[in-house]
Design a protein around this motif. Sequence first.
Motif, mmCIF file in Angstrom:
data_model
loop_
_atom_site.group_PDB
_atom_site.id
_atom_site.type_symbol
_atom_site.label_atom_id
_atom_site.label_comp_id
_atom_site.label_asym_id
_atom_site.label_seq_id
_atom_site.Cartn_x
_atom_site.Cartn_y
_atom_site.Cartn_z
ATOM 1 N N ASP A 409 0.837 -1.205 0.000
ATOM 2 C CA ASP A 409 0.000 0.000 0.000
ATOM 3 C C ASP A 409 0.869 1.252 0.000
ATOM 4 O OD1 ASP A 409 -2.237 -1.611 0.042
ATOM 5 O OD2 ASP A 409 -2.415 -1.550 2.245
ATOM 6 N N GLY A 410 1.924 1.240 0.811
ATOM 7 C CA GLY A 410 2.785 2.419 0.926
ATOM 8 C C GLY A 410 3.507 2.751 -0.362
ATOM 9 N N LEU A 411 3.844 1.716 -1.146
ATOM 10 C CA LEU A 411 4.545 1.921 -2.414
ATOM 11 C C LEU A 411 3.593 2.037 -3.602
ATOM 12 C CD1 LEU A 411 7.544 -0.590 -2.113
ATOM 13 C CD2 LEU A 411 7.489 1.840 -1.530
ATOM 14 N N SER A 412 2.304 1.900 -3.314
ATOM 15 C CA SER A 412 1.270 1.964 -4.367
ATOM 16 C C SER A 412 1.545 0.956 -5.480
ATOM 17 C CB SER A 412 1.189 3.385 -4.967
ATOM 18 O OG SER A 412 0.892 4.335 -3.964
ATOM 19 N N LEU A 413 1.973 -0.245 -5.094
ATOM 20 C CA LEU A 413 2.306 -1.258 -6.087
ATOM 21 C C LEU A 413 1.095 -1.681 -6.908
ATOM 22 C CD1 LEU A 413 4.770 -3.578 -4.084
ATOM 23 C CD2 LEU A 413 5.309 -1.708 -5.666
ATOM 24 N N HIS A 414 -0.102 -1.584 -6.318
ATOM 25 C CA HIS A 414 -1.309 -1.999 -7.035
ATOM 26 C C HIS A 414 -1.582 -1.113 -8.251
ATOM 27 C CE1 HIS A 414 -2.443 -5.146 -4.323
ATOM 28 N NE2 HIS A 414 -2.453 -4.345 -3.279
ATOM 29 N N GLN A 415 -0.917 0.042 -8.323
ATOM 30 C CA GLN A 415 -1.128 0.940 -9.453
ATOM 31 C C GLN A 415 -0.233 0.608 -10.650
ATOM 32 O OE1 GLN A 415 -0.890 5.060 -8.264
ATOM 33 N NE2 GLN A 415 -2.136 4.735 -6.426
ATOM 34 N N ILE A 416 0.668 -0.352 -10.448
ATOM 35 C CA ILE A 416 1.565 -0.735 -11.544
ATOM 36 C C ILE A 416 0.789 -1.525 -12.584
ATOM 37 C CG2 ILE A 416 3.600 -2.098 -12.168
ATOM 38 C CD1 ILE A 416 4.750 -1.504 -9.414
ATOM 39 N N ARG A 417 0.835 -1.075 -13.831
ATOM 40 C CA ARG A 417 0.079 -1.722 -14.896
ATOM 41 C C ARG A 417 0.975 -2.149 -16.068
ATOM 42 N NH1 ARG A 417 -2.939 -1.641 -11.303
ATOM 43 N NH2 ARG A 417 -5.058 -0.757 -11.163
ATOM 44 N N ASP A 418 2.226 -1.688 -16.091
ATOM 45 C CA ASP A 418 3.050 -1.891 -17.284
ATOM 46 C C ASP A 418 4.000 -3.065 -17.188
ATOM 47 O OD1 ASP A 418 4.725 -0.825 -15.365
ATOM 48 O OD2 ASP A 418 5.798 0.498 -16.759
ATOM 49 N N ARG A 419 3.862 -3.892 -16.132
ATOM 50 C CA ARG A 419 4.792 -5.015 -15.951
ATOM 51 C C ARG A 419 4.231 -5.980 -14.910
ATOM 52 N NH1 ARG A 419 9.660 -2.074 -14.887
ATOM 53 N NH2 ARG A 419 8.449 -0.236 -15.522
ATOM 54 N N PRO A 420 4.651 -7.248 -14.954
ATOM 55 C CA PRO A 420 4.327 -8.163 -13.857
ATOM 56 C C PRO A 420 5.099 -7.722 -12.606
ATOM 57 C CG PRO A 420 5.089 -9.363 -15.802
ATOM 58 C CD PRO A 420 5.388 -7.926 -16.040
ATOM 59 N N TRP A 421 4.481 -7.842 -11.443
ATOM 60 C CA TRP A 421 5.179 -7.508 -10.210
ATOM 61 C C TRP A 421 4.734 -8.429 -9.084
ATOM 62 C CZ3 TRP A 421 2.473 -6.114 -5.836
ATOM 63 C CH2 TRP A 421 1.155 -5.709 -6.023
ATOM 64 N N GLN A 422 5.582 -8.515 -8.087
ATOM 65 C CA GLN A 422 5.293 -9.351 -6.922
ATOM 66 C C GLN A 422 6.046 -8.783 -5.726
ATOM 67 O OE1 GLN A 422 3.347 -11.826 -6.370
ATOM 68 N NE2 GLN A 422 4.155 -13.049 -4.681
ATOM 69 N N ILE A 423 5.421 -8.764 -4.590
ATOM 70 C CA ILE A 423 6.128 -8.436 -3.358
ATOM 71 C C ILE A 423 6.218 -9.695 -2.518
ATOM 72 C CG2 ILE A 423 4.047 -7.628 -2.160
ATOM 73 C CD1 ILE A 423 5.958 -5.579 -0.737
ATOM 74 N N GLN A 424 7.397 -9.967 -1.995
ATOM 75 C CA GLN A 424 7.635 -11.181 -1.234
ATOM 76 C C GLN A 424 8.278 -10.820 0.103
ATOM 77 O OE1 GLN A 424 7.025 -14.634 -1.932
ATOM 78 N NE2 GLN A 424 7.519 -14.644 0.253
ATOM 79 N N GLY A 425 7.565 -11.080 1.186
ATOM 80 C CA GLY A 425 8.169 -10.911 2.504
ATOM 81 C C GLY A 425 9.285 -11.933 2.677
ATOM 82 N N CYS A 426 10.400 -11.508 3.241
ATOM 83 C CA CYS A 426 11.511 -12.434 3.385
ATOM 84 C C CYS A 426 12.442 -11.997 4.507
ATOM 85 C CB CYS A 426 12.301 -12.558 2.081
ATOM 86 S SG CYS A 426 13.377 -11.158 1.744
ATOM 87 N N SER A 427 13.332 -12.881 4.851
ATOM 88 C CA SER A 427 14.436 -12.576 5.758
ATOM 89 C C SER A 427 15.688 -13.202 5.167
ATOM 90 C CB SER A 427 14.184 -13.126 7.159
ATOM 91 O OG SER A 427 15.381 -13.095 7.920
ATOM 92 N N ALA A 428 16.601 -12.365 4.732
ATOM 93 C CA ALA A 428 17.861 -12.899 4.219
ATOM 94 C C ALA A 428 18.609 -13.627 5.321
ATOM 95 C CB ALA A 428 18.711 -11.770 3.650
ATOM 96 N N TYR A 429 18.410 -13.186 6.552
ATOM 97 C CA TYR A 429 19.111 -13.788 7.690
ATOM 98 C C TYR A 429 18.636 -15.210 7.955
ATOM 99 C CZ TYR A 429 20.977 -14.375 12.413
ATOM 100 O OH TYR A 429 21.632 -14.850 13.524
#
Length: 450
Positions: A409-429
């Motif tokens: 929501d903060g990055l307004s990712l839902h407004q992206i229309r010109d490419r596939p996108w995905q957000i993935q919660g993760c911990s590199a640690y």
Amino acid sequence: MTASNHVLSDFANINRRLWNDKVDYHVASTMYDVSGFLQGNDSLNSIEIDLLGNIQEKRIIHLQCHFGLDTLSLARRGAKQVIGVDISEKAIAKAQELATATNLTASTQFICCNIYDLHQHLSLHESENLFDIVFASYGTINWLPDINQWAHIVSSCLKPNGIFVMVEFHPILDMFDEDYTRIENSYFNQGPIVSEREGTYADRTAPIRNQSVEWCHNLSDVIQALIQNGLRIETIKEFDYSPYDCFPNSVKTTDGFYQIKGLEKKIPLGLLDILRKLRSTPQDELRILLLGLDNAGKTTLLKVLASEDISHITPTQGFNIKSVQSTGFKLNVWDIGGQRKIRPYWRNYFENTDVLIYVIDSSDRKRFDETNQELSELLEEEKLHGVPLLVFANKQDLLNAAKASDITDGLSLHQIRDRPWQIQGCSAYTKEGVKEGLEWISKTVTKNKK
């Protein structure tokens, strides 16, 4: 100096005259130690020897071989055949003379030509004429106007699964003036650099003066050109010394190498890499660009992707490259430093990106506006238009980490229309969520290829 049209059209002849004039002085110099070579000394350094490994019965082509000492040393080490290529007819004549003097004419051949005309001298479309190893050593890429065409030639010379071994002076050195006291040129290719040279690096008192035409090719351009021509990285390393005393005001290290006085251990002087020609097609590889603010965890994430130890992490000052195997693809991941002073250079790495990974420190809420601004600007870049986007919401193991849904929501990712996108919660640690991100990349790219 600004290059005239005449200089640009005649660069090969200008540089040929330069290298023709150097030959006699180099042959007589202590640096090249031709007399020692004729007595059985090896001209190759331990750096190259270790990289090359066992070359018994291998076919090798040595590009830009000068007067052939390293070419002949490769033959002495048991290579089945070694071909040396150089633009200087005087250098090639001396190489042939040395081959006769060392009884190596049966296993060596020398070709005098502009490297870009090599296909006119070798039938590279015939598999029996291809090589196990392409070798290039010290002071080669700065003489090349077209790094992509050069990379194509390297690839076209190699058998499938053959290797390209390059030991080279680091391209950062091309930024400096002749005395290495000030920065004079851009690290990035801004066109030809025309200069007048007196003497030569092996004999600074030599009574010769020549014009030269050179180019700066930054490291990422060189590596990317090779990758795009079907090679994959196996080893790449920078080092802070030179095996040769070829710089003004150099100082000798305790282990017998050389550094530039005043810049000791501050800049890279050398570069080595091994790239292998793929048996499969280059389309099976993907170029992944890994970006994000400093301290987002990009380098840790890259090490996790490459199954490396993460107990010791240092911030990326330039870039790191790792090759990662994923389902159906080999991912060449470029991790570019995220410090504010480095971000303007991100655009130099956009070309031919297949997937953009953007890493966010989910626990650093004070920088959410900053990371949002950087990501928004990236998505506006023409060279990244339509490139699939994977956002890793990193550091989910921390108690104060924002959830992936809140970051969406903060990055307004839902407004992206010109490419596939995905957000993935993760911990590199803890490595949680990393695998799922890679799986999304493979599925998305596979879908796009259909």
